[in-house]
Scaffold this motif. Structure first.
Motif, mmCIF file in Angstrom:
data_model
loop_
_atom_site.group_PDB
_atom_site.id
_atom_site.type_symbol
_atom_site.label_atom_id
_atom_site.label_comp_id
_atom_site.label_asym_id
_atom_site.label_seq_id
_atom_site.Cartn_x
_atom_site.Cartn_y
_atom_site.Cartn_z
ATOM 1 N N ILE A 158 0.848 -1.193 0.000
ATOM 2 C CA ILE A 158 0.000 0.000 0.000
ATOM 3 C C ILE A 158 0.885 1.244 0.000
ATOM 4 C CG2 ILE A 158 -1.724 1.335 1.267
ATOM 5 C CD1 ILE A 158 -2.773 -1.270 2.412
ATOM 6 N N ILE A 159 0.646 2.112 -0.981
ATOM 7 C CA ILE A 159 1.338 3.401 -1.062
ATOM 8 C C ILE A 159 0.327 4.499 -0.785
ATOM 9 C CG2 ILE A 159 2.581 5.016 -2.538
ATOM 10 C CD1 ILE A 159 3.748 2.672 -4.040
ATOM 11 N N GLY A 160 0.616 5.314 0.223
ATOM 12 C CA GLY A 160 -0.287 6.388 0.599
ATOM 13 C C GLY A 160 0.283 7.746 0.262
ATOM 14 N N PHE A 161 -0.600 8.691 -0.015
ATOM 15 C CA PHE A 161 -0.187 10.050 -0.365
ATOM 16 C C PHE A 161 -0.756 11.059 0.626
ATOM 17 C CE2 PHE A 161 -0.217 7.774 -4.429
ATOM 18 C CZ PHE A 161 1.036 8.090 -4.929
ATOM 19 N N ILE A 162 0.129 11.884 1.164
ATOM 20 C CA ILE A 162 -0.304 13.061 1.915
ATOM 21 C C ILE A 162 -0.226 14.231 0.940
ATOM 22 C CG2 ILE A 162 0.086 14.543 3.907
ATOM 23 C CD1 ILE A 162 -0.607 11.716 4.707
ATOM 24 N N PHE B 199 -6.009 11.608 6.947
ATOM 25 C CA PHE B 199 -4.611 11.347 6.613
ATOM 26 C C PHE B 199 -3.929 10.529 7.701
ATOM 27 C CE2 PHE B 199 -5.183 15.115 3.792
ATOM 28 C CZ PHE B 199 -4.875 14.468 2.605
ATOM 29 N N LYS B 200 -4.441 10.592 8.902
ATOM 30 C CA LYS B 200 -3.921 9.714 9.956
ATOM 31 C C LYS B 200 -4.149 8.256 9.578
ATOM 32 C CE LYS B 200 -4.437 8.497 14.841
ATOM 33 N NZ LYS B 200 -5.129 8.805 16.133
ATOM 34 N N SER C 40 4.979 12.130 0.938
ATOM 35 C CA SER C 40 4.612 13.521 1.165
ATOM 36 C C SER C 40 5.022 14.329 -0.051
ATOM 37 C CB SER C 40 5.310 14.072 2.417
ATOM 38 O OG SER C 40 5.077 15.467 2.534
ATOM 39 N N ALA C 41 4.022 14.867 -0.760
ATOM 40 C CA ALA C 41 4.274 15.700 -1.943
ATOM 41 C C ALA C 41 3.352 16.901 -1.852
ATOM 42 C CB ALA C 41 4.030 14.912 -3.230
ATOM 43 N N ASN C 42 3.794 17.905 -1.126
ATOM 44 C CA ASN C 42 2.967 19.078 -0.852
ATOM 45 C C ASN C 42 3.691 20.340 -1.311
ATOM 46 O OD1 ASN C 42 0.723 17.802 1.045
ATOM 47 N ND2 ASN C 42 2.675 16.921 1.651
#
Length: 243
Positions: free
Chosen positions: A2-6, A52-53, A64-66
């Motif tokens: 699983i890859i998650g994005f913030i 996001f938690k 994290s790509a913000n």
């Protein structure tokens, strides 16, 4: 996996397209996101969680790509919840990376070089960066070193050149346009810079104008980090972008 994005901007959207595998599930959240971002999430093959938690807790790799200014806050808020790798892809200085490293024990420093929607290259550094080299199956990935911060340094070196050049191109083209010689200006430069110089230059200028706030933040990161260097051209580029 699983890859998650913030955050789910252009970088995240294109990574979902590039990392195309039935063995990988992508997750993010629409928590406090803009209407535009929510629409982009709907168009992508991404599962949406309540917060996001929750994304951080479930991710094997949390990306994290913000924005540069938001990178540290995001790391403090959500990095503590992940047991997986925390991959920071923001255009930030090594100092910010070092600060993030105090709050996230699984940090990998990352830098995407080139157009993210067209054959980009991913540079990674940090003592867990070897675990991301499987991404070579989807995107050209290079390990810089075991030191978090080295990938960010390379990214800043490149930005010193590209963003300063963009500001110079904007100013030169503007002067030529004001003198009704813009077409001829690009034609004479193409004689030495190559046939596709005009196309690439206009693309660079448009990208700079459309993302001037973010690029200004990146130049500020450079100035704040390289305090002992002579950054006359970088400071001039920042002034131009702020105009």
């Amino acid at each position: 996996m699983i890859i998650g994005f913030i955050g789910f901007g252009k970088v995240s959207q294109n990574l979902v397209k590039l990392i195309n595998s039935e063995d990988i599930e992508f997750i993010t959240s629409a928590e406090n996101r803009s209407y535009k971002t929510i629409e982009n999430i709907k168009k992508s093959n991404v599962k949406v969680l309540d917060s996001f938690k929750d994304v951080a807790i479930r991710s094997d790799i949390l990306i994290s790509a913000n924005s540069p200014k938001g990178a540290l806050g995001v790391a403090k808020d959500f990095g503590k919840y992940t047991d997986g790798i925390y991959l920071d892809l923001n255009n930030i200085s090594p100092d910010t990376i070092f600060e993030i490293n105090k709050h996230v024990g699984t940090l990998v420093d990352g830098a995407i070089i080139g157009k993210v929607d067209f054959n980009p290259m991913l540079y990674v550094s940090g003592n867990m960066s070897d675990e991301l080299l499987f991404l070579r199956e989807f995107i050209e990935t290079r390990k810089v070193s075991d030191e978090a911060g080295d990938a960010s340094k390379l990214k800043l070196f490149r930005s010193v050149y590209t963003k300063t050049l963009s500001a110079l191109l904007m100013e030169s083209a503007e002067i030529a346009r004001n003198n009704d010689l813009e077409e001829e200006f690009f034609d004479i430069l193409a004689l030495t810079e190559g046939d596709d110089f005009k196309e690439k230059s206009l693309s660079r200028i448009n990208n700079t104008l459309n993302n001037s706030k973010r690029k200004s933040e990146e130049l500020e990161e450079i100035i704040n980090y390289f305090t002992k260097e002579d950054l006359v051209m970088v400071r001039a580029a920042l002034e131009k972008l702020n105009q």
